[in-house]
Motif scaffolding. Sequence first.
Motif, PDB file in Angstrom:
ATOM      1  N   UNK A  28      55.807  38.681  49.597  1.00 40.48           N
ATOM      2  CA  UNK A  28      54.980  39.159  48.489  1.00 40.48           C
ATOM      3  C   UNK A  28      55.246  38.298  47.254  1.00 40.48           C
ATOM      4  N   UNK A  29      54.657  38.677  46.140  1.00 40.10           N
ATOM      5  CA  UNK A  29      54.774  37.848  44.936  1.00 40.10           C
ATOM      6  C   UNK A  29      56.220  37.805  44.436  1.00 40.10           C
ATOM      7  N   UNK A  30      56.621  36.656  43.903  1.00 39.70           N
ATOM      8  CA  UNK A  30      57.963  36.540  43.358  1.00 39.70           C
ATOM      9  C   UNK A  30      58.065  37.358  42.077  1.00 39.70           C
ATOM     10  N   UNK A  31      59.282  37.830  41.813  1.00 41.67           N
ATOM     11  CA  UNK A  31      59.524  38.610  40.601  1.00 41.67           C
ATOM     12  C   UNK A  31      59.545  37.677  39.385  1.00 41.67           C
ATOM     13  N   UNK A  32      58.688  37.983  38.398  1.00 42.14           N
ATOM     14  CA  UNK A  32      58.658  37.162  37.187  1.00 42.14           C
ATOM     15  C   UNK A  32      60.029  37.161  36.520  1.00 42.14           C
ATOM     16  N   UNK A  33      60.433  36.015  36.025  1.00 45.46           N
ATOM     17  CA  UNK A  33      61.686  35.921  35.278  1.00 45.46           C
ATOM     18  C   UNK A  33      62.936  35.822  36.122  1.00 45.46           C
ATOM     19  N   UNK A  34      62.789  35.936  37.448  1.00 46.21           N
ATOM     20  CA  UNK A  34      63.978  35.947  38.297  1.00 46.21           C
ATOM     21  C   UNK A  34      64.387  34.550  38.764  1.00 46.21           C
ATOM     22  N   UNK A  35      63.637  33.514  38.399  1.00 43.86           N
ATOM     23  CA  UNK A  35      63.911  32.130  38.814  1.00 43.86           C
ATOM     24  C   UNK A  35      63.917  31.998  40.339  1.00 43.86           C
ATOM     25  N   UNK A  36      62.787  32.363  40.918  1.00 39.45           N
ATOM     26  CA  UNK A  36      62.621  32.206  42.357  1.00 39.45           C
ATOM     27  C   UNK A  36      62.783  30.737  42.736  1.00 39.45           C
ATOM     28  N   UNK A  37      63.289  30.505  43.946  1.00 36.84           N
ATOM     29  CA  UNK A  37      63.424  29.124  44.427  1.00 36.84           C
ATOM     30  C   UNK A  37      62.118  28.631  45.052  1.00 36.84           C
ATOM     31  N   UNK A  38      61.127  29.510  45.092  1.00 39.59           N
ATOM     32  CA  UNK A  38      59.854  29.140  45.692  1.00 39.59           C
ATOM     33  C   UNK A  38      59.045  28.226  44.793  1.00 39.59           C
ATOM     34  N   UNK A  39      58.143  27.477  45.379  1.00 43.07           N
ATOM     35  CA  UNK A  39      57.193  26.717  44.578  1.00 43.07           C
ATOM     36  C   UNK A  39      55.841  27.431  44.652  1.00 43.07           C
ATOM     37  N   UNK A  40      54.765  26.675  44.835  1.00 42.31           N
ATOM     38  CA  UNK A  40      53.444  27.304  44.728  1.00 42.31           C
ATOM     39  C   UNK A  40      52.575  26.926  45.924  1.00 42.31           C
ATOM     40  N   UNK A  41      51.325  27.353  45.872  1.00 42.10           N
ATOM     41  CA  UNK A  41      50.372  27.060  46.943  1.00 42.10           C
ATOM     42  C   UNK A  41      50.236  25.544  47.120  1.00 42.10           C
ATOM     43  N   UNK A  42      50.079  24.869  45.998  1.00 40.58           N
ATOM     44  CA  UNK A  42      49.928  23.409  46.029  1.00 40.58           C
ATOM     45  C   UNK A  42      51.117  22.756  46.733  1.00 40.58           C
ATOM     46  N   UNK A  43      52.296  23.230  46.413  1.00 42.52           N
ATOM     47  CA  UNK A  43      53.496  22.643  47.008  1.00 42.52           C
ATOM     48  C   UNK A  43      53.497  22.809  48.527  1.00 42.52           C
ATOM     49  N   UNK A  44      53.072  23.986  48.996  1.00 40.94           N
ATOM     50  CA  UNK A  44      53.009  24.215  50.429  1.00 40.94           C
ATOM     51  C   UNK A  44      52.047  23.257  51.107  1.00 40.94           C
ATOM     52  N   UNK A  45      50.878  23.080  50.478  1.00 46.92           N
ATOM     53  CA  UNK A  45      49.876  22.186  51.043  1.00 46.92           C
ATOM     54  C   UNK A  45      50.368  20.742  51.021  1.00 46.92           C
ATOM     55  N   UNK A  46      51.017  20.384  49.941  1.00 38.81           N
ATOM     56  CA  UNK A  46      51.477  19.013  49.747  1.00 38.81           C
ATOM     57  C   UNK A  46      52.537  18.618  50.785  1.00 38.81           C
ATOM     58  N   UNK A  47      53.500  19.495  51.041  1.00 37.62           N
ATOM     59  CA  UNK A  47      54.556  19.121  51.993  1.00 37.62           C
ATOM     60  C   UNK A  47      53.998  18.956  53.400  1.00 37.62           C
ATOM     61  N   UNK A  48      52.993  19.746  53.727  1.00 36.15           N
ATOM     62  CA  UNK A  48      52.441  19.661  55.081  1.00 36.15           C
ATOM     63  C   UNK A  48      51.580  18.414  55.258  1.00 36.15           C
ATOM     64  N   UNK A  49      50.757  18.129  54.263  1.00 30.55           N
ATOM     65  CA  UNK A  49      49.792  17.032  54.422  1.00 30.55           C
ATOM     66  C   UNK A  49      50.340  15.653  54.045  1.00 30.55           C
ATOM     67  N   UNK A  50      51.252  15.639  53.091  1.00 33.94           N
ATOM     68  CA  UNK A  50      51.644  14.335  52.544  1.00 33.94           C
ATOM     69  C   UNK A  50      52.149  13.321  53.569  1.00 33.94           C
ATOM     70  N   UNK A  51      52.864  13.762  54.629  1.00 31.87           N
ATOM     71  CA  UNK A  51      53.346  12.755  55.588  1.00 31.87           C
ATOM     72  C   UNK A  51      52.253  12.009  56.372  1.00 31.87           C
ATOM     73  N   UNK A  52      50.974  12.394  56.249  1.00 26.33           N
ATOM     74  CA  UNK A  52      49.912  11.591  56.893  1.00 26.33           C
ATOM     75  C   UNK A  52      49.897  10.251  56.162  1.00 26.33           C
ATOM     76  N   UNK A  53      50.428   9.236  56.839  1.00 33.17           N
ATOM     77  CA  UNK A  53      50.857   8.037  56.119  1.00 33.17           C
ATOM     78  C   UNK A  53      49.728   7.176  55.562  1.00 33.17           C
ATOM     79  N   UNK A  54      48.578   7.139  56.271  1.00 37.14           N
ATOM     80  CA  UNK A  54      47.532   6.211  55.814  1.00 37.14           C
ATOM     81  C   UNK A  54      46.432   6.918  55.032  1.00 37.14           C
ATOM     82  N   UNK A  55      46.582   8.219  54.814  1.00 35.17           N
ATOM     83  CA  UNK A  55      45.571   8.943  54.031  1.00 35.17           C
ATOM     84  C   UNK A  55      45.820   8.721  52.547  1.00 35.17           C
TER      85      UNK A  55
END
Lengths: 471, 452
Positions: A28-55
């Motif tokens: 569920x959503x991270x608690x505001x102010x608690x300094x979650x170690x999570x990143x965001x939607x963009x970060x999730x997409x970026x880690x998965x797609x970025x290794x496509x080397x020639x894109x």
Amino acid sequence: MGIIDVFDGREDHILRKGEECGHLSCNNESLAGAVSQRACVYSGARVVLNPVTDALHLIHGPIGCAAYTWDIRGSSTSGPDLYKTSFSTDMGELDVVFGGEKRLASAIRQLAARYRPPAIFVYSTCIVGVIGDDLGAVCKSASKELGIPVIPVRSEGFRGNKNEGYKAACSALFELIGTEQYTPKGRYPINLLGEYNVAGDLWMIEPFFEEMGLEIVASFTGDSRVKDIQRSHTAKLNLVQCSGSMTHLAKMVEEKYGIPYRRVSFFGLHDMAFALRTAAEFFDVPEIVSKAEEIIARETARVRPEIDAHRSRLEGKKAAIYMGGAAKAVSLVKGFEELGMSVVIIGTQTGDSDDYKKIARIVKDGTVIIDDANPLELKELLIKQRANLLVAGVKERFLAYKLKIAFCDFNHDRTVSFEGFDGMVNFAREVDISVNSPVWTLPTLRESPLTQIVPEERIREARPQEARANV
Amino acid sequence: MSDSYSNVNPCHMCMPMGSVLAFRGLESCMPIFHGSQGCSTYMRLYLAHHFREPVDIASSALSEKGAVYGGSANLKKGLKNLIHGYKPKAIGVATTCLAETIGDDVGQIIREFQQEEPLARGLPIIHVATPSYRGSHEEGYANALQAIVQQTVADLPPRDRLNRSKLYRRRSNSSSLNLILGTAVSPADVRYLKSMLRAWGLELDVTILPDISETFDAPLSPGLSMMPEGGTPLADVARMGLSRQTITLGGRFQESSAGAYLEERFGVPNTVLPLSIGLENSDRFVSEVERATDMALPREYELERGRLLDTMVDVHKYLAEVRAAIFGDTEMAIGLAKLLCEVGAVPAIVATGSKSPGFIEAVRSISPGSKALAGVDFSDIQAEVKKSEIEILIGTSNGRQISKAERIPLVRVGLPCSDRVGAGRQLTIGYEGAGRLLDTLANTLMEGDSRR
């Protein structure tokens, strides 16, 4: 009183196996102010797609999202390296006010002419979601004009957590799959899903599949090319490693192309053997099955002595695991068993309730299980559970170091490969050199002839429970 | 590319990043971003890579609901939780693009929070607008410093309402100085300034803002406090309006300026100098302090100056006519260019990612032959490097791709330095910093020669 009481509203996210029978709250959503170690939607997409080397990976938004994700991840390439170049529309105030579609369209055109990529992924960021640029329309018309796939990735940061980003990435990859015809070289083509070739992991396992006579059509997405992804529908089996990020894709592919999937892990001797057997048994060909067994026996015997040498120095030590996804965390529990170490804390950023049930089954009584942890909770738990080692990512590394606790990077930033048989040797060594380093035994406080300062070690002996927390 | 619709390999960061570098220089000050969770996590990661320290930044963790209906509830909850968890003495709230675009009135939300929440009574909560689309981290840093001063010194009566003669008397009796630092100074740089002022006998009279000497480079000590020690006490910031003078090192290319604000509102004269990189820039700072305090530079630093001169003579032949490309923050790039000129090297390219008006003229005034570039990315810099016969690169670790592709050594200076250790201990300012830089540059060139 919970196990630790740091933030109101976080009690349900922490439990201890064996003592409490409560349900772990997660995903569920991270608690505001608690300094979650999570990143965001963009970060999730970026880690998965970025290794496509020639894109060409184009971030549509102001500069920040591109600046912090540029070439800092450890996914390696055996050829093209366009993925290491950062592309951003670097939106300014006028783009925000009047809309960024024109700028985006021009950027795509200009970059395509300059870099000639086989495909472009266009990531949306928070601001794009708010001002309402029609990414889909821009990409569609660019694709038509340029004659290459230009794929929108719906990754506005605020639309959920990292899991949503994984899904956005899976949808983007799914658009590519099946868009190029290909005849596999042999009768046993497979894909690896959730294999990101961090520090060259893929290259540690690829030779064994080849030795078994299996062809890896595409690795999702470590060291992959756009055309590999496009041809991947010709495989007969998907082996899914990082289940959190890739199960979504595996299911879509199974439904559309009828390719079944199996969950595996390439980390640890046990899991690596299981992965090879899983693939062999799927094809159910005697030569492949016996080849798999031959490889497992040969490789295990080869690396065992070295692993045992490290094990002798590690037995009985306590490990804490804090991972992004649950699959790696589960695999690590078995990995530590192979080193004779126990797991005293285990947590993930994005695990779901099925993941945590699985984790709860495999860890020993007394282990603390935590969802979406933050630095304060990790600190308290590391002290309370008397961990000797933390396995996590860079953000957690320096927290452990400040607590004088050894650390092993198991994230995308690491530079040592951990997969396959030799990977396990590397892992054992990494853990050994940190846990048994002399730096932890150096006196934090100097015993001065002039003052009455009691050295930390002596305080700890006197009051083992609170000492590390309070001094 | 300057004629382009995109940025290819950025040479700057976003505004909220700059605000963290400022807020983390206040005593026990916890930063929080009003925006989605990713911003804080990404910048924590980036700063952890650079400083090799735990860096905690809270977030209001805005979700879709917050983005549609406003983020007030999330921000208040975030503030409450971080006060409860971290017990800071101050909080710095920086906005992200998301919060700015949905149009939250952060000042109003904070005022409401301070009225509603007993935990927040008397706790300074400073807020600054830092939308990434409006500038670089340098603007974010300058905005945050000005906000810190503006919202902390605000209790004093403004200049026009004070009895002028009384104020003048107080000020002429005051021995205090403000020392406001620009971006790209390291914890070691601040430590250097502090020990110099201590040797001078001025440590009690000078307020350094921000002071990251300990907060971003904490010693390993028993127990771990989640709020690192050190930083400028807010009580000292509150008195900055009464100081005799402000010396601002760097920060010449941003619109916001804490020093200019203090001058305009409280009549504290603001002397703006380039960052003290190199002999002349260090001399200018030292002379300004002497002028302001009537106290001579301690002998040990005169000796250090002499050693720098000695170093400059030692290295002049190795560095003579060596063509360098410099990139990074505006003032750092200009300071390095000056240092190179002082020993006969050639700052052939001086580049910054910030779109700073005045930067190009400032570079030309030091080195008319240099190619000065503002608002550029690393693809622009690489294109210039290719045609400029560059022998050495000096700047952030993000120059590593150019270094590899063009086979030119890179001497890492500034933020980020993510692929080498010791960023927090790197000294670049003052006589000693200049000497060390010159040693490194000369040694790097010699290393290259010995491999050939």
